[in-house]
Design a protein around this motif. Structure first.
Motif, PDB file in Angstrom:
ATOM      1  N   ALA A   1       0.838  -1.211   0.000  1.00 11.74           N
ATOM      2  CA  ALA A   1       0.000   0.000   0.000  1.00 11.74           C
ATOM      3  C   ALA A   1       0.868   1.255   0.000  1.00 11.74           C
ATOM      4  O   ALA A   1       0.616   2.196  -0.751  1.00 11.74           O
ATOM      5  N   ILE A   2       1.907   1.264   0.809  1.00  9.95           N
ATOM      6  CA  ILE A   2       2.802   2.421   0.873  1.00  9.95           C
ATOM      7  C   ILE A   2       3.548   2.593  -0.447  1.00  9.95           C
ATOM      8  O   ILE A   2       3.609   3.695  -1.006  1.00  9.95           O
ATOM      9  N   PHE A   3       4.120   1.503  -0.959  1.00  9.66           N
ATOM     10  CA  PHE A   3       4.881   1.580  -2.206  1.00  9.66           C
ATOM     11  C   PHE A   3       3.999   2.068  -3.350  1.00  9.66           C
ATOM     12  O   PHE A   3       4.384   2.950  -4.118  1.00  9.66           O
ATOM     13  N   ASP A   4       2.809   1.487  -3.467  1.00 12.52           N
ATOM     14  CA  ASP A   4       1.925   1.844  -4.566  1.00 12.52           C
ATOM     15  C   ASP A   4       1.490   3.303  -4.467  1.00 12.52           C
ATOM     16  O   ASP A   4       1.433   4.009  -5.473  1.00 12.52           O
ATOM     17  N   TRP A   5       1.200   3.770  -3.267  1.00 12.36           N
ATOM     18  CA  TRP A   5       0.805   5.168  -3.089  1.00 12.36           C
ATOM     19  C   TRP A   5       1.948   6.098  -3.484  1.00 12.36           C
ATOM     20  O   TRP A   5       1.740   7.101  -4.165  1.00 12.36           O
ATOM     21  N   GLU A   6       3.153   5.784  -3.055  1.00 15.79           N
ATOM     22  CA  GLU A   6       4.303   6.617  -3.410  1.00 15.79           C
ATOM     23  C   GLU A   6       4.545   6.610  -4.921  1.00 15.79           C
ATOM     24  O   GLU A   6       4.896   7.637  -5.500  1.00 15.79           O
ATOM     25  N   LEU A   7       4.334   5.458  -5.548  1.00 13.66           N
ATOM     26  CA  LEU A   7       4.467   5.373  -7.005  1.00 13.66           C
ATOM     27  C   LEU A   7       3.439   6.286  -7.679  1.00 13.66           C
ATOM     28  O   LEU A   7       3.776   7.030  -8.605  1.00 13.66           O
ATOM     29  N   GLN A   8       2.204   6.246  -7.217  1.00  9.75           N
ATOM     30  CA  GLN A   8       1.159   7.102  -7.793  1.00  9.75           C
ATOM     31  C   GLN A   8       1.528   8.581  -7.649  1.00  9.75           C
ATOM     32  O   GLN A   8       1.345   9.376  -8.569  1.00  9.75           O
ATOM     33  N   ASP A  27       4.582   9.832  -7.312  1.00  7.84           N
ATOM     34  CA  ASP A  27       5.736  10.125  -8.178  1.00  7.84           C
ATOM     35  C   ASP A  27       5.299  10.293  -9.631  1.00  7.84           C
ATOM     36  O   ASP A  27       5.787  11.176 -10.335  1.00  7.84           O
ATOM     37  N   ILE A  28       4.383   9.447 -10.066  1.00  9.38           N
ATOM     38  CA  ILE A  28       3.872   9.571 -11.434  1.00  9.38           C
ATOM     39  C   ILE A  28       3.123  10.885 -11.594  1.00  9.38           C
ATOM     40  O   ILE A  28       3.248  11.563 -12.618  1.00  9.38           O
ATOM     41  N   ALA A  29       2.374  11.266 -10.570  1.00  9.73           N
ATOM     42  CA  ALA A  29       1.626  12.533 -10.632  1.00  9.73           C
ATOM     43  C   ALA A  29       2.569  13.726 -10.773  1.00  9.73           C
ATOM     44  O   ALA A  29       2.231  14.713 -11.428  1.00  9.73           O
ATOM     45  N   LEU A  30       3.756  13.627 -10.189  1.00 12.64           N
ATOM     46  CA  LEU A  30       4.737  14.710 -10.319  1.00 12.64           C
ATOM     47  C   LEU A  30       5.160  14.929 -11.770  1.00 12.64           C
ATOM     48  O   LEU A  30       5.552  16.025 -12.154  1.00 12.64           O
ATOM     49  N   LEU A  31       5.082  13.872 -12.558  1.00 20.34           N
ATOM     50  CA  LEU A  31       5.477  13.965 -13.966  1.00 20.34           C
ATOM     51  C   LEU A  31       4.397  14.610 -14.830  1.00 20.34           C
ATOM     52  O   LEU A  31       4.666  14.984 -15.968  1.00 20.34           O
ATOM     53  N   SER A  32       3.212  14.734 -14.283  1.00 20.08           N
ATOM     54  CA  SER A  32       2.112  15.321 -15.035  1.00 20.08           C
ATOM     55  C   SER A  32       2.351  16.816 -15.228  1.00 20.08           C
ATOM     56  O   SER A  32       2.801  17.508 -14.308  1.00 20.08           O
ATOM     57  N   PRO A  33       2.026  17.328 -16.405  1.00 21.72           N
ATOM     58  CA  PRO A  33       2.155  18.774 -16.618  1.00 21.72           C
ATOM     59  C   PRO A  33       1.080  19.573 -15.866  1.00 21.72           C
ATOM     60  O   PRO A  33       1.169  20.784 -15.783  1.00 21.72           O
ATOM     61  N   ASN A  34       0.114  18.879 -15.297  1.00 18.01           N
ATOM     62  CA  ASN A  34      -0.972  19.532 -14.561  1.00 18.01           C
ATOM     63  C   ASN A  34      -0.663  19.510 -13.060  1.00 18.01           C
ATOM     64  O   ASN A  34      -0.805  18.472 -12.409  1.00 18.01           O
ATOM     65  N   PRO A  35      -0.259  20.637 -12.468  1.00 18.80           N
ATOM     66  CA  PRO A  35       0.102  20.660 -11.048  1.00 18.80           C
ATOM     67  C   PRO A  35      -1.090  20.403 -10.117  1.00 18.80           C
ATOM     68  O   PRO A  35      -0.910  20.009  -8.970  1.00 18.80           O
ATOM     69  N   ILE A  36      -2.283  20.595 -10.616  1.00 18.99           N
ATOM     70  CA  ILE A  36      -3.479  20.372  -9.801  1.00 18.99           C
ATOM     71  C   ILE A  36      -3.700  18.873  -9.572  1.00 18.99           C
ATOM     72  O   ILE A  36      -4.261  18.465  -8.559  1.00 18.99           O
ATOM     73  N   TYR A  37      -3.228  18.061 -10.511  1.00 17.04           N
ATOM     74  CA  TYR A  37      -3.431  16.619 -10.407  1.00 17.04           C
ATOM     75  C   TYR A  37      -2.894  16.074  -9.083  1.00 17.04           C
ATOM     76  O   TYR A  37      -3.550  15.297  -8.412  1.00 17.04           O
ATOM     77  N   ARG A  38      -1.699  16.475  -8.696  1.00 22.84           N
ATOM     78  CA  ARG A  38      -1.116  15.971  -7.440  1.00 22.84           C
ATOM     79  C   ARG A  38      -1.925  16.445  -6.235  1.00 22.84           C
ATOM     80  O   ARG A  38      -2.116  15.695  -5.283  1.00 22.84           O
ATOM     81  N   LEU A  39      -2.426  17.672  -6.275  1.00 21.45           N
ATOM     82  CA  LEU A  39      -3.263  18.168  -5.176  1.00 21.45           C
ATOM     83  C   LEU A  39      -4.531  17.334  -5.039  1.00 21.45           C
ATOM     84  O   LEU A  39      -4.940  16.985  -3.931  1.00 21.45           O
ATOM     85  N   ILE A  40      -5.139  17.032  -6.178  1.00 26.16           N
ATOM     86  CA  ILE A  40      -6.353  16.206  -6.155  1.00 26.16           C
ATOM     87  C   ILE A  40      -6.022  14.810  -5.627  1.00 26.16           C
ATOM     88  O   ILE A  40      -6.739  14.272  -4.771  1.00 26.16           O
ATOM     89  N   LEU A  41      -4.939  14.237  -6.118  1.00 27.17           N
ATOM     90  CA  LEU A  41      -4.526  12.913  -5.679  1.00 27.17           C
ATOM     91  C   LEU A  41      -4.291  12.881  -4.169  1.00 27.17           C
ATOM     92  O   LEU A  41      -4.724  11.956  -3.480  1.00 27.17           O
ATOM     93  N   ASN A  42      -3.641  13.896  -3.645  1.00 23.72           N
ATOM     94  CA  ASN A  42      -3.357  13.944  -2.209  1.00 23.72           C
ATOM     95  C   ASN A  42      -4.620  13.950  -1.363  1.00 23.72           C
ATOM     96  O   ASN A  42      -4.609  13.484  -0.223  1.00 23.72           O
ATOM     97  N   SER A  43      -5.711  14.460  -1.918  1.00 25.30           N
ATOM     98  CA  SER A  43      -6.952  14.501  -1.144  1.00 25.30           C
ATOM     99  C   SER A  43      -7.522  13.095  -0.929  1.00 25.30           C
ATOM    100  O   SER A  43      -8.394  12.910  -0.086  1.00 25.30           O
ATOM    101  N   PHE A  44      -7.025  12.112  -1.663  1.00 28.37           N
ATOM    102  CA  PHE A  44      -7.485  10.727  -1.522  1.00 28.37           C
ATOM    103  C   PHE A  44      -6.575   9.886  -0.638  1.00 28.37           C
ATOM    104  O   PHE A  44      -6.754   8.670  -0.547  1.00 28.37           O
ATOM    105  N   ASN A  45      -5.619  10.493   0.019  1.00 25.02           N
ATOM    106  CA  ASN A  45      -4.610   9.773   0.792  1.00 25.02           C
ATOM    107  C   ASN A  45      -5.224   8.771   1.779  1.00 25.02           C
ATOM    108  O   ASN A  45      -4.910   7.584   1.739  1.00 25.02           O
ATOM    109  N   ASP A  46      -6.071   9.224   2.675  1.00 23.62           N
ATOM    110  CA  ASP A  46      -6.631   8.337   3.702  1.00 23.62           C
ATOM    111  C   ASP A  46      -7.501   7.242   3.100  1.00 23.62           C
ATOM    112  O   ASP A  46      -7.398   6.075   3.480  1.00 23.62           O
ATOM    113  N   LEU A  47      -8.358   7.621   2.166  1.00 25.51           N
ATOM    114  CA  LEU A  47      -9.228   6.646   1.514  1.00 25.51           C
ATOM    115  C   LEU A  47      -8.394   5.602   0.771  1.00 25.51           C
ATOM    116  O   LEU A  47      -8.663   4.398   0.848  1.00 25.51           O
TER     117      LEU A  47
END
Length: 97
Positions: A9-16, A18-38
């Protein structure tokens, strides 16, 4: 990485993330972070199944191999295929197998 649901779970979340960091859309990582607990709650359930861990491990190696070979299109296909497969496995697990 140990063969434990929590490690996956930890590895997969960190991978997600890291991949989001490569996105040209900076909002994507913010949205992704909102799903952390879920994500962590659901990932622990998903990775309780040892076959899900095995399939994910194969995916991680295939993804790495594709990236190291510079096969961007292949990498995208591998990721899309895994997303589809994971959704299928998750639905199957939620329906009792």
């Amino acid at each position: 990485m140990s063969d434990e649901p929590h490690s996956y779970a930890i590895f997969d979340w960190e991978l997600q993330q890291d991949i989001a960091l490569l996105s040209p859309n900076p909002i994507y990582r913010l949205i992704l972070n909102s799903f952390n607990d879920l994500y962590h709650r659901m990932a622990l359930q998903y990775f309780e199944n040892s076959s899900h861990r095995s399939i994910s491990k194969q995916y991680y190696f295939a993804l790495l191999d594709s990236l190291l070979n510079g096969d961007i299109e292949g990498t995208e296909k591998i990721a899309r295929s895994m997303m589809k497969n994971s959704l299928h496995l998750w639905k199957k697990q939620m329906n009792g197998g």
